[in-house]
Design an enzyme around this catalytic site. Structure first.
Site, mmCIF file in Angstrom:
data_model
loop_
_atom_site.group_PDB
_atom_site.id
_atom_site.type_symbol
_atom_site.label_atom_id
_atom_site.label_comp_id
_atom_site.label_asym_id
_atom_site.label_seq_id
_atom_site.Cartn_x
_atom_site.Cartn_y
_atom_site.Cartn_z
ATOM 1 N N ASP A 10 -9.375 7.913 25.424
ATOM 2 C CA ASP A 10 -10.611 8.145 26.174
ATOM 3 C C ASP A 10 -10.911 6.881 26.969
ATOM 4 O OD1 ASP A 10 -13.114 9.413 26.906
ATOM 5 O OD2 ASP A 10 -14.093 7.995 25.577
ATOM 6 N N SER A 11 -11.895 6.985 27.861
ATOM 7 C CA SER A 11 -12.292 5.805 28.630
ATOM 8 C C SER A 11 -13.060 4.807 27.758
ATOM 9 C CB SER A 11 -13.152 6.235 29.810
ATOM 10 O OG SER A 11 -14.238 7.006 29.351
ATOM 11 N N TYR A 42 -14.870 6.040 33.744
ATOM 12 C CA TYR A 42 -13.907 6.724 34.601
ATOM 13 C C TYR A 42 -14.646 7.686 35.543
ATOM 14 C CZ TYR A 42 -9.774 5.406 31.769
ATOM 15 O OH TYR A 42 -8.747 4.734 31.125
ATOM 16 N N CYS A 73 -11.014 12.403 27.049
ATOM 17 C CA CYS A 73 -11.932 12.158 28.160
ATOM 18 C C CYS A 73 -11.959 13.359 29.106
ATOM 19 C CB CYS A 73 -11.441 10.921 28.910
ATOM 20 S SG CYS A 73 -12.439 10.486 30.324
ATOM 21 N N ASN A 74 -13.146 13.883 29.358
ATOM 22 C CA ASN A 74 -13.274 15.045 30.248
ATOM 23 C C ASN A 74 -12.881 14.697 31.672
ATOM 24 O OD1 ASN A 74 -15.182 17.464 28.885
ATOM 25 N ND2 ASN A 74 -15.258 15.485 27.880
ATOM 26 N N THR A 75 -13.239 13.482 32.106
ATOM 27 C CA THR A 75 -12.906 13.069 33.468
ATOM 28 C C THR A 75 -11.387 12.993 33.627
ATOM 29 O OG1 THR A 75 -14.954 11.778 33.531
ATOM 30 C CG2 THR A 75 -13.303 11.287 35.208
ATOM 31 N N GLU A 152 -25.052 5.491 25.030
ATOM 32 C CA GLU A 152 -24.519 4.190 24.607
ATOM 33 C C GLU A 152 -25.640 3.225 24.206
ATOM 34 O OE1 GLU A 152 -21.061 2.592 26.348
ATOM 35 O OE2 GLU A 152 -20.041 4.503 26.065
ATOM 36 N N CYS A 184 -18.557 16.333 28.813
ATOM 37 C CA CYS A 184 -18.394 14.876 28.789
ATOM 38 C C CYS A 184 -18.425 14.459 27.325
ATOM 39 C CB CYS A 184 -19.534 14.218 29.567
ATOM 40 S SG CYS A 184 -19.553 12.423 29.450
ATOM 41 N N HIS A 186 -19.715 12.162 25.714
ATOM 42 C CA HIS A 186 -20.969 11.677 25.124
ATOM 43 C C HIS A 186 -22.000 12.785 24.878
ATOM 44 C CE1 HIS A 186 -19.162 8.014 26.573
ATOM 45 N NE2 HIS A 186 -20.157 7.261 26.134
HETATM 46 N N1 DGL Z 1 -15.339 9.790 28.634
HETATM 47 C C1 DGL Z 1 -15.919 10.166 29.891
HETATM 48 C C2 DGL Z 1 -15.876 11.688 30.042
HETATM 49 O O1 DGL Z 1 -15.768 12.423 29.083
HETATM 50 C C3 DGL Z 1 -17.361 9.673 30.021
HETATM 51 C C4 DGL Z 1 -17.481 8.193 30.286
HETATM 52 C C5 DGL Z 1 -16.804 7.746 31.577
HETATM 53 O O2 DGL Z 1 -17.350 7.983 32.671
HETATM 54 O O3 DGL Z 1 -15.737 7.177 31.474
HETATM 55 O O4 DGL Z 1 -15.905 12.179 31.127
#
Ligand code: DGL
Length: 268
Positions: A10-11, A42, A73-75, A152, A184, A186
């Site tokens: 993940d990011s 990300y 990570c969804n992104t 966060e 996402c 989070h």
């Molecule tokens: N982990 C990222 C997501 O799920 C969220 C945080 C980021 O922008 O990196 O998209």
């Protein structure tokens, strides 16, 4: 049975919401988790950068003895999954397909909302996959970038979170969606606030849960799950600030994270 570990990246720390579901559903699996804490977020970066980072993350994880990689990570799943699957030999799964399927199964009025980072919503990955499964469904996407910072800070159940949710979700509520994809890492932590703002008529879909379920099905079918009763080894790597990861991550996982090592990810 396949004793090799599951790699997850993940990011940053958010992907632990996915790991939490993997541990819950497959408690005996060895895990190698990488959080790119030096280069988060990300969600505001260009596709080219997200692909480059994701490739480095997979190269890093591939040096270990792993049987599969989960892009938590969804992104990164929205933007880089296809590229990763084409570039590496190892099986790689993302969160979009399981999350989209979960939403399609749940909606009754065929109106689904998707929330995520700006990059995820703009990529239209969830929207496209949902429409591909059922073209009759109307999907509306809304980026909610502040949610990442709110979580966060540990403010997920606060007035700040509620205000932000009201502002972000107004369009989705006007659209009368009955199902909302928390697109996402989070956002599952905002479940309480989202329920409060949306009311109980909207079903929240957690792609983290759906992804762990899909992964378990794949590993079970291929007879690649570890035997129950085995003691799992879980290792964590980050590209910056291991102490902060340990602290916030411990709260997300609800267990102490002891073994976090720092990695120079740009080398990969
Ligand atoms: N982990 C990222 C997501 O799920 C969220 C945080 C980021 O922008 O990196 O998209």
């Amino acid at each position: 049975m396949d004793k090799r570990a599951i790699g997850v990246f993940d990011s940053g720390v958010g992907g632990l919401t996915v790991l939490r579901e993997i541990i819950e559903q497959m408690p005996f699996e060895d895990i190698i988790y990488f959080g790119d804490t030096a280069r988060i977020p990300y969600g505001t970066k260009s596709s080219q950068t997200v692909i480059k980072y994701s490739q480095q993350n997979v190269r890093f994880l591939s040096q270990y003895d792993i049987k599969t990689i989960v892009v938590a990570c969804n992104t990164a799943s929205s933007i880089a999954l296809k590229n990763l699957q084409e570039s590496f030999d190892i099986p790689i799964i993302g969160v979009i397909d399981p999350g989209a399927k979960g939403a399609v199964q749940k909606t009754e009025n065929n109106k689904i909302g998707v929330i995520g980072t700006t990059a995820t919503v703009r990529s239209s990955a969830y929207q496209d996959r949902i429409r591909e499964i059922n073209p009759e469904i109307s999907v509306i996407g809304t980026p909610c970038p502040l949610f990442v910072q709110i979580v966060e800070e540990g403010w997920e159940d606060s007035d700040v979170a509620e205000l932000a949710a009201k502002k972000y979700l107004i369009e989705l509520m006007d659209h009368e969606v009955d199902t909302l994809v928390l697109g996402c890492t989070h956002y599952p932590l905002l479940r309480y606030t989202l329920n409060k703002v949306l009311g109980n008529k909207v079903t929240l879909i957690n792609p983290a849960y759906e992804t762990a379920k899909a992964l378990k099905e794949i590993l079970t079918e291929k007879k690649m799950l570890r035997k129950s009763g085995e003691t799992p080894v879980r290792r964590f790597f980050v590209s910056d600030a291991p102490e902060k990861f340990r602290r916030i991550g411990g709260n997300i996982l609800n267990m102490e994270i002891n073994n976090v090592d720092e990695v120079e990810i740009e080398k990969y």
